[in-house]
Write a protein that holds these residues in place. Structure first.
Motif, PDB file in Angstrom:
ATOM      1  N   MET A  28      -8.894   2.788   0.329  1.00  0.00           N
ATOM      2  CA  MET A  28      -8.892   2.652  -1.140  1.00  0.00           C
ATOM      3  C   MET A  28      -9.457   3.921  -1.795  1.00  0.00           C
ATOM      4  O   MET A  28      -8.923   4.403  -2.789  1.00  0.00           O
ATOM      5  N   GLN A  29     -10.532   4.436  -1.219  1.00  0.00           N
ATOM      6  CA  GLN A  29     -11.157   5.645  -1.766  1.00  0.00           C
ATOM      7  C   GLN A  29     -10.164   6.813  -1.745  1.00  0.00           C
ATOM      8  O   GLN A  29     -10.058   7.579  -2.706  1.00  0.00           O
ATOM      9  N   ALA A  30      -9.397   6.908  -0.637  1.00  0.00           N
ATOM     10  CA  ALA A  30      -8.410   7.991  -0.530  1.00  0.00           C
ATOM     11  C   ALA A  30      -7.280   7.802  -1.548  1.00  0.00           C
ATOM     12  O   ALA A  30      -6.798   8.776  -2.139  1.00  0.00           O
ATOM     13  N   ALA A  31      -6.877   6.544  -1.752  1.00  0.00           N
ATOM     14  CA  ALA A  31      -5.828   6.264  -2.744  1.00  0.00           C
ATOM     15  C   ALA A  31      -6.316   6.661  -4.141  1.00  0.00           C
ATOM     16  O   ALA A  31      -5.581   7.236  -4.952  1.00  0.00           O
ATOM     17  N   LYS A  32      -7.581   6.373  -4.391  1.00  0.00           N
ATOM     18  CA  LYS A  32      -8.172   6.720  -5.694  1.00  0.00           C
ATOM     19  C   LYS A  32      -8.202   8.245  -5.874  1.00  0.00           C
ATOM     20  O   LYS A  32      -7.832   8.761  -6.930  1.00  0.00           O
ATOM     21  N   GLU A  33      -8.611   8.948  -4.807  1.00  0.00           N
ATOM     22  CA  GLU A  33      -8.663  10.409  -4.886  1.00  0.00           C
ATOM     23  C   GLU A  33      -7.259  10.997  -5.046  1.00  0.00           C
ATOM     24  O   GLU A  33      -7.104  12.095  -5.564  1.00  0.00           O
ATOM     25  N   ALA A  34      -6.233  10.250  -4.599  1.00  0.00           N
ATOM     26  CA  ALA A  34      -4.846  10.708  -4.763  1.00  0.00           C
ATOM     27  C   ALA A  34      -4.306  10.344  -6.154  1.00  0.00           C
ATOM     28  O   ALA A  34      -3.125  10.547  -6.438  1.00  0.00           O
ATOM     29  N   GLY A  35      -5.146   9.784  -6.988  1.00  0.00           N
ATOM     30  CA  GLY A  35      -4.763   9.538  -8.383  1.00  0.00           C
ATOM     31  C   GLY A  35      -4.461   8.098  -8.739  1.00  0.00           C
ATOM     32  O   GLY A  35      -4.209   7.778  -9.907  1.00  0.00           O
ATOM     33  N   ALA A  36      -4.459   7.208  -7.759  1.00  0.00           N
ATOM     34  CA  ALA A  36      -4.119   5.807  -8.056  1.00  0.00           C
ATOM     35  C   ALA A  36      -5.262   5.109  -8.786  1.00  0.00           C
ATOM     36  O   ALA A  36      -6.430   5.456  -8.613  1.00  0.00           O
ATOM     37  N   GLU A  37      -4.873   4.123  -9.593  1.00  0.00           N
ATOM     38  CA  GLU A  37      -5.876   3.209 -10.150  1.00  0.00           C
ATOM     39  C   GLU A  37      -6.062   2.118  -9.098  1.00  0.00           C
ATOM     40  O   GLU A  37      -5.081   1.527  -8.656  1.00  0.00           O
ATOM     41  N   VAL A  38      -7.277   1.902  -8.663  1.00  0.00           N
ATOM     42  CA  VAL A  38      -7.486   0.932  -7.583  1.00  0.00           C
ATOM     43  C   VAL A  38      -8.400  -0.206  -8.056  1.00  0.00           C
ATOM     44  O   VAL A  38      -9.295   0.003  -8.860  1.00  0.00           O
ATOM     45  N   THR A  39      -8.121  -1.392  -7.548  1.00  0.00           N
ATOM     46  CA  THR A  39      -8.962  -2.548  -7.846  1.00  0.00           C
ATOM     47  C   THR A  39      -9.303  -3.221  -6.531  1.00  0.00           C
ATOM     48  O   THR A  39      -8.388  -3.561  -5.764  1.00  0.00           O
ATOM     49  N   PHE A  40     -10.579  -3.414  -6.264  1.00  0.00           N
ATOM     50  CA  PHE A  40     -10.975  -4.163  -5.070  1.00  0.00           C
ATOM     51  C   PHE A  40     -11.281  -5.598  -5.477  1.00  0.00           C
ATOM     52  O   PHE A  40     -12.024  -5.836  -6.424  1.00  0.00           O
ATOM     53  N   ALA A  65      -5.888 -19.680  -8.683  1.00  0.00           N
ATOM     54  CA  ALA A  65      -4.567 -19.190  -8.264  1.00  0.00           C
ATOM     55  C   ALA A  65      -3.894 -18.460  -9.424  1.00  0.00           C
ATOM     56  O   ALA A  65      -3.240 -17.425  -9.230  1.00  0.00           O
ATOM     57  N   ILE A  66      -4.066 -18.989 -10.633  1.00  0.00           N
ATOM     58  CA  ILE A  66      -3.488 -18.321 -11.817  1.00  0.00           C
ATOM     59  C   ILE A  66      -4.132 -16.947 -11.985  1.00  0.00           C
ATOM     60  O   ILE A  66      -3.454 -15.940 -12.209  1.00  0.00           O
ATOM     61  N   LYS A  67      -5.466 -16.918 -11.818  1.00  0.00           N
ATOM     62  CA  LYS A  67      -6.192 -15.647 -11.955  1.00  0.00           C
ATOM     63  C   LYS A  67      -5.732 -14.635 -10.884  1.00  0.00           C
ATOM     64  O   LYS A  67      -5.511 -13.460 -11.166  1.00  0.00           O
ATOM     65  N   LEU A  68      -5.548 -15.128  -9.674  1.00  0.00           N
ATOM     66  CA  LEU A  68      -5.118 -14.237  -8.588  1.00  0.00           C
ATOM     67  C   LEU A  68      -3.686 -13.746  -8.836  1.00  0.00           C
ATOM     68  O   LEU A  68      -3.374 -12.568  -8.627  1.00  0.00           O
ATOM     69  N   LYS A  69      -2.824 -14.624  -9.330  1.00  0.00           N
ATOM     70  CA  LYS A  69      -1.451 -14.217  -9.646  1.00  0.00           C
ATOM     71  C   LYS A  69      -1.442 -13.150 -10.726  1.00  0.00           C
ATOM     72  O   LYS A  69      -0.719 -12.158 -10.631  1.00  0.00           O
ATOM     73  N   GLU A  70      -2.252 -13.349 -11.748  1.00  0.00           N
ATOM     74  CA  GLU A  70      -2.317 -12.358 -12.837  1.00  0.00           C
ATOM     75  C   GLU A  70      -2.782 -11.009 -12.291  1.00  0.00           C
ATOM     76  O   GLU A  70      -2.290  -9.955 -12.691  1.00  0.00           O
ATOM     77  N   THR A  71      -3.726 -11.074 -11.354  1.00  0.00           N
ATOM     78  CA  THR A  71      -4.248  -9.840 -10.761  1.00  0.00           C
ATOM     79  C   THR A  71      -3.145  -9.145  -9.962  1.00  0.00           C
ATOM     80  O   THR A  71      -2.972  -7.929 -10.041  1.00  0.00           O
ATOM     81  N   PHE A  72      -2.383  -9.909  -9.189  1.00  0.00           N
ATOM     82  CA  PHE A  72      -1.262  -9.330  -8.435  1.00  0.00           C
ATOM     83  C   PHE A  72      -0.251  -8.683  -9.404  1.00  0.00           C
ATOM     84  O   PHE A  72       0.235  -7.582  -9.169  1.00  0.00           O
ATOM     85  N   LEU A  73       0.058  -9.401 -10.469  1.00  0.00           N
ATOM     86  CA  LEU A  73       1.090  -8.919 -11.394  1.00  0.00           C
ATOM     87  C   LEU A  73       0.699  -7.614 -12.073  1.00  0.00           C
ATOM     88  O   LEU A  73       1.555  -6.844 -12.485  1.00  0.00           O
ATOM     89  N   ALA A  74      -0.593  -7.375 -12.187  1.00  0.00           N
ATOM     90  CA  ALA A  74      -1.072  -6.164 -12.867  1.00  0.00           C
ATOM     91  C   ALA A  74      -1.055  -4.933 -11.952  1.00  0.00           C
ATOM     92  O   ALA A  74      -1.486  -3.855 -12.361  1.00  0.00           O
ATOM     93  N   HIS A  75      -0.563  -5.091 -10.717  1.00  0.00           N
ATOM     94  CA  HIS A  75      -0.564  -3.980  -9.757  1.00  0.00           C
ATOM     95  C   HIS A  75       0.825  -3.803  -9.146  1.00  0.00           C
ATOM     96  O   HIS A  75       1.580  -4.756  -9.045  1.00  0.00           O
ATOM     97  N   ASN A  76       1.128  -2.562  -8.720  1.00  0.00           N
ATOM     98  CA  ASN A  76       2.412  -2.343  -8.035  1.00  0.00           C
ATOM     99  C   ASN A  76       2.240  -2.023  -6.546  1.00  0.00           C
ATOM    100  O   ASN A  76       3.212  -1.829  -5.832  1.00  0.00           O
ATOM    101  N   GLY A  77       1.017  -1.974  -6.093  1.00  0.00           N
ATOM    102  CA  GLY A  77       0.770  -1.726  -4.674  1.00  0.00           C
ATOM    103  C   GLY A  77      -0.279  -2.679  -4.131  1.00  0.00           C
ATOM    104  O   GLY A  77      -1.149  -3.157  -4.873  1.00  0.00           O
ATOM    105  N   LEU A  78      -0.174  -2.939  -2.841  1.00  0.00           N
ATOM    106  CA  LEU A  78      -1.145  -3.820  -2.160  1.00  0.00           C
ATOM    107  C   LEU A  78      -1.684  -3.084  -0.941  1.00  0.00           C
ATOM    108  O   LEU A  78      -0.905  -2.630  -0.098  1.00  0.00           O
ATOM    109  N   LEU A  79      -2.995  -2.978  -0.882  1.00  0.00           N
ATOM    110  CA  LEU A  79      -3.628  -2.351   0.273  1.00  0.00           C
ATOM    111  C   LEU A  79      -4.505  -3.408   0.923  1.00  0.00           C
ATOM    112  O   LEU A  79      -5.411  -3.947   0.269  1.00  0.00           O
ATOM    113  N   MET A  80      -4.185  -3.719   2.185  1.00  0.00           N
ATOM    114  CA  MET A  80      -4.853  -4.866   2.810  1.00  0.00           C
ATOM    115  C   MET A  80      -5.341  -4.536   4.211  1.00  0.00           C
ATOM    116  O   MET A  80      -4.658  -3.837   4.954  1.00  0.00           O
ATOM    117  N   ALA A  81      -6.488  -5.074   4.541  1.00  0.00           N
ATOM    118  CA  ALA A  81      -6.960  -5.051   5.925  1.00  0.00           C
ATOM    119  C   ALA A  81      -7.205  -6.500   6.313  1.00  0.00           C
ATOM    120  O   ALA A  81      -7.988  -7.208   5.676  1.00  0.00           O
TER     121      ALA A  81
END
Ligand SMILES: Cc1cc2nc3c(=O)[nH]c(=O)nc-3n(C[C@H](O)[C@H](O)[C@H](O)COP(=O)(O)O)c2cc1C
Length: 195
Positions: A28-40, A65-81
């Motif tokens: 996530m830190q590297a994605a942020k340094e590459a210019g992405a807006e990141v949300t953990f 679930a509604i809150k999580l869906k809204e959070t997903f919708l506000a992003h175009n990428g998913l970074l998961m471990a």
């Protein structure tokens, strides 16, 4: 140039000292340094019951679930471990995906996933680092219309793999791979969004 990449980052573990939360934060830190807006996000902050069709029919989607869906919708990428449990995904991760996949009335199927790009990683104290689980994570995501980057990272023997402050992998090559995955996701999300 402002990046169009908005990346949602989370682990498939609720554990306070989760190895996978540490791993996802490195990329996530590297994605942020590459210019992405990141949300953990921490899935333990979403009080999701185990998915039950009767519960959904009777009461609709729970607030979390509604809150999580809204959070997903506000992003175009998913970074998961995602940790590996019994050679597969964790119930926590799959339950979250299941709830998020449920459409609201009039909503297009898989609206929260369609067109998104994901990068996947795993860390386990065992020898394979969660490699078997990642096969399932990838298949599930691809089946729900998420494009998963070919690059992935499984960190074996992960109990001893992180620096003391947890912000780096001790093995420099693995640390660089985790960072590259974050950067690549940032670039791909930016490019796809710009089209
Ligand atoms: C129910 C359960 C099943 C597990 N199965 C596996 C497994 O199949 N392979 C593996 O490498 N580790 C397995 N583990 C160990 C986890 O990888 C380990 O607990 C890891 O730290 C979980 O990730 P976390 O640190 O992010 O919470 C399992 C742990 C639990 C609780």
């Amino acid at each position: 140039m402002t990046s169009n990449a908005k990346i949602l980052c989370f682990a498939g573990s609720a554990r306070r000292d989760s190895l996978n939360k540490k791993l996802v934060r490195i990329a996530m830190q590297a994605a942020k340094e590459a210019g992405a807006e990141v949300t953990f996000i921490d899935l333990k902050d979403f009080d999701l019951p185990i998915y039950n069709g009767d519960l959904e029919s009777e009461s609709g989607l729970p607030e979390a679930a509604i809150k999580l869906k809204e959070t997903f919708l506000a992003h175009n990428g998913l970074l998961m471990a995602c940790p590996e449990y019994n050679s597969s995904v964790t119930g926590l991760w799959k339950n979250a995906i299941d709830w998020v996949s449920r459409p609201a009335a009039g909503e297009a199927p898989l609206n929260c996933f369609s067109g998104k790009v994901a990068a996947i990683m795993s860390a386990t104290p065992g020898q394979l680092g969660g490699l078997r689980g990642l096969v399932h994570v990838r298949a599930i995501l691809e089946n729900i219309q998420v494009m998963v980057l070919p690059e992935q990272l499984a960190v074996p023997m992960a109990a001893a793999a992180f620096s003391e402050d947890g912000t780096k992998l001790v093995d420099e090559k693995k640390n660089a791979t985790a960072r590259k995955i974050g950067e690549k996701l940032a670039h791909v999300c930016h490019k796809l969004q710009a089209e």
